[in-house]
Design an enzyme around this catalytic site. Structure first.
Site, PDB file in Angstrom:
ATOM      1  N   LYS A 201      69.434  87.027  32.975  1.00  0.00           N
ATOM      2  CA  LYS A 201      69.686  85.897  32.075  1.00  0.00           C
ATOM      3  C   LYS A 201      70.742  85.011  32.723  1.00  0.00           C
ATOM      4  O   LYS A 201      71.871  85.444  32.967  1.00  0.00           O
ATOM      5  CB  LYS A 201      70.158  86.387  30.709  1.00  0.00           C
ATOM      6  CG  LYS A 201      70.396  85.258  29.714  1.00  0.00           C
ATOM      7  CD  LYS A 201      70.835  85.816  28.370  1.00  0.00           C
ATOM      8  CE  LYS A 201      71.097  84.690  27.374  1.00  0.00           C
ATOM      9  NZ  LYS A 201      71.547  85.207  26.060  1.00  0.00           N
ATOM     10  N   ARG A 222      79.588  80.564  29.441  1.00  0.00           N
ATOM     11  CA  ARG A 222      79.379  82.011  29.553  1.00  0.00           C
ATOM     12  C   ARG A 222      79.185  82.436  31.005  1.00  0.00           C
ATOM     13  O   ARG A 222      78.499  83.412  31.293  1.00  0.00           O
ATOM     14  CB  ARG A 222      78.167  82.413  28.700  1.00  0.00           C
ATOM     15  CG  ARG A 222      78.347  82.109  27.222  1.00  0.00           C
ATOM     16  CD  ARG A 222      77.159  82.567  26.392  1.00  0.00           C
ATOM     17  NE  ARG A 222      77.446  82.380  24.980  1.00  0.00           N
ATOM     18  CZ  ARG A 222      76.695  81.686  24.137  1.00  0.00           C
ATOM     19  NH1 ARG A 222      75.589  81.100  24.580  1.00  0.00           N
ATOM     20  NH2 ARG A 222      77.027  81.566  22.868  1.00  0.00           N
ATOM     21  N   LYS A 253      65.268  84.974  31.970  1.00  0.00           N
ATOM     22  CA  LYS A 253      65.536  83.870  31.051  1.00  0.00           C
ATOM     23  C   LYS A 253      66.522  82.914  31.716  1.00  0.00           C
ATOM     24  O   LYS A 253      67.559  83.371  32.198  1.00  0.00           O
ATOM     25  CB  LYS A 253      66.118  84.407  29.749  1.00  0.00           C
ATOM     26  CG  LYS A 253      66.431  83.343  28.710  1.00  0.00           C
ATOM     27  CD  LYS A 253      67.042  83.971  27.452  1.00  0.00           C
ATOM     28  CE  LYS A 253      67.373  82.879  26.427  1.00  0.00           C
ATOM     29  NZ  LYS A 253      68.000  83.449  25.216  1.00  0.00           N
ATOM     30  N   SER A 279      64.609  76.973  24.796  1.00  0.00           N
ATOM     31  CA  SER A 279      64.635  75.779  23.948  1.00  0.00           C
ATOM     32  C   SER A 279      64.601  74.481  24.747  1.00  0.00           C
ATOM     33  O   SER A 279      63.937  73.516  24.354  1.00  0.00           O
ATOM     34  CB  SER A 279      65.885  75.807  23.065  1.00  0.00           C
ATOM     35  OG  SER A 279      67.067  75.844  23.869  1.00  0.00           O
ATOM     36  N   TYR A 318      58.122  79.071  21.819  1.00  0.00           N
ATOM     37  CA  TYR A 318      58.081  78.457  20.496  1.00  0.00           C
ATOM     38  C   TYR A 318      56.697  77.910  20.168  1.00  0.00           C
ATOM     39  O   TYR A 318      56.439  77.519  19.020  1.00  0.00           O
ATOM     40  CB  TYR A 318      59.146  77.364  20.400  1.00  0.00           C
ATOM     41  CG  TYR A 318      60.536  77.926  20.613  1.00  0.00           C
ATOM     42  CD1 TYR A 318      61.221  78.570  19.590  1.00  0.00           C
ATOM     43  CD2 TYR A 318      61.152  77.857  21.866  1.00  0.00           C
ATOM     44  CE1 TYR A 318      62.472  79.122  19.793  1.00  0.00           C
ATOM     45  CE2 TYR A 318      62.414  78.394  22.073  1.00  0.00           C
ATOM     46  CZ  TYR A 318      63.073  79.028  21.041  1.00  0.00           C
ATOM     47  OH  TYR A 318      64.315  79.583  21.258  1.00  0.00           O
TER      48      TYR A 318
END
Length: 333
Positions: A201, A222, A253, A279, A318
């Protein structure tokens, strides 16, 4: 060439829709799609997410309708994200381990509704539940305390398993998180609950709209725990470590900018490899299509095919329900 004609004509296999369909090397089945869903605890109607047209923060009732629709279309799974009110957020994400907290309560409702028809999955991370927006507990100096965070993950895992989650999505990128959660689950009798490790990730700009979706309060970034986008070998190393610790599935990801990692990981690990079409990937296609710059339907299908072609055996997207419905109408599912 034979005379003035080419001896080999690859175009023959592209000449009709039926031939192209017959020789397609990569296919999408609804069972290979996983639908991320957001559920919010302080609303009575769904709340549209402005940066993700067509996606909403659900109430528990509309969430149940959404998972039933996904199950009816043969979608493989749903990944649930909780959106707690700001009033219950604190430094350690206490609401994440509250049996009546938004995510655990929603998981119970979904498991009761469709638990036999679809794989009910839950995001296991603290970022939605902390007032600082980080994925773990903070040390006195403001850094994320890896080992203190593992204790919170253990407790979250047990509560999510009790609520009926069949697969826990460990997305926090703490060292040792898979081993810690596996031990906690096994000690509490949840040996059959599976672990999806967000193994590779990356600290990506493509998560932007997701911050709105979960009401993130993050300040800063992060980068001390998510991977550097420059690093390929490190992503593979993380995936191999997670498999050694007991991950049942590993994930890359985001997907779009990391297809090399999808290919690397899928070739190297003995467990399924998934990828998350995040997203920002969704928002870019929707925005470009809304401006008439691209063919929306073709771009959606092509983007998911590309992730599958790279080696992902399942894709979190999505568009999972929309794609499943389209495949059914076109007779591909």
């Amino acid at each position: 060439m034979t005379g003035s004609f080419p001896a080999v004509r690859p175009r023959r296999l592209r000449s009709t829709p039926a031939l192209r369909r017959l020789v397609a090397e990569t296919r999408i089945d609804p069972a290979q799609l996983i639908l991320p869903l957001f559920v919010r605890d302080d609303v009575v109607d769904p709340v549209p997410i402005t940066s993700m047209p067509g996606v909403v923060q659900h109430t528990v009732d509309t969430l149940k309708a959404a998972v039933n629709e996904a199950a009816d279309l043969g979608v493989g799974g749903v990944m649930l994200f909780g959106v707690p009110s700001d009033e219950v957020k604190d430094g350690v994400g206490s609401a994440a381990t509250d049996p009546e907290g938004v995510l655990n309560a929603a998981t119970r409702a979904v498991a009761a509704e469709v638990g036999d028809a679809i794989v009910v999955q839950t995001d296991l991370c603290l970022d939605e539940f902390t007032d600082h927006g980080h994925c773990g507990v903070l040390a006195p100096d403001g850094s994320v305390d890896n080992d203190a965070t593992l204790g919170r993950y253990r407790d979250m895992a047990v509560e999510q398993a009790r609520a009926g989650s069949q697969l826990l999505g460990l997305s926090g990128m703490m060292d040792g998180q898979v081993a810690a959660v596996r031990a906690a689950l096994d000690n509490e009798g949840f040996q059959d609950v599976a672990i999806l490790a967000y193994a590779a990730k990356y600290a990506s700009a493509f998560y932007g709209p997701f911050r709105e979706a979960v009401g993130s309060t993050l300040k800063g970034d992060r980068k001390t725990y998510q991977l550097d986008p420059a690093n390929r070998r490190e992503g593979l190393r993380e995936a191999l470590l997670d498999v050694d610790e007991g991950a049942d599935v590993v994930m890359v990801k985001p997907a779009m900018s990391y297809l090399d990692l999808v290919a690397d990981v899928s070739a190297a690990v003995p467990v399924p490899t998934w990828a998350y079409q995040v997203s920002g990937e969704y928002a870019m296609i929707e925005a470009a299509a809304a401006n008439g710059w691209i063919d929306r339907d073709r771009a959606i299908l092509e983007s998911v095919l590309g992730i599958r072609r790279a080696g992902a055996e399942a894709v979190l997207t999505y568009w999972a329900v929309e794609l499943a419905e389209r495949l059914r109408k076109e007779g591909r599912a």
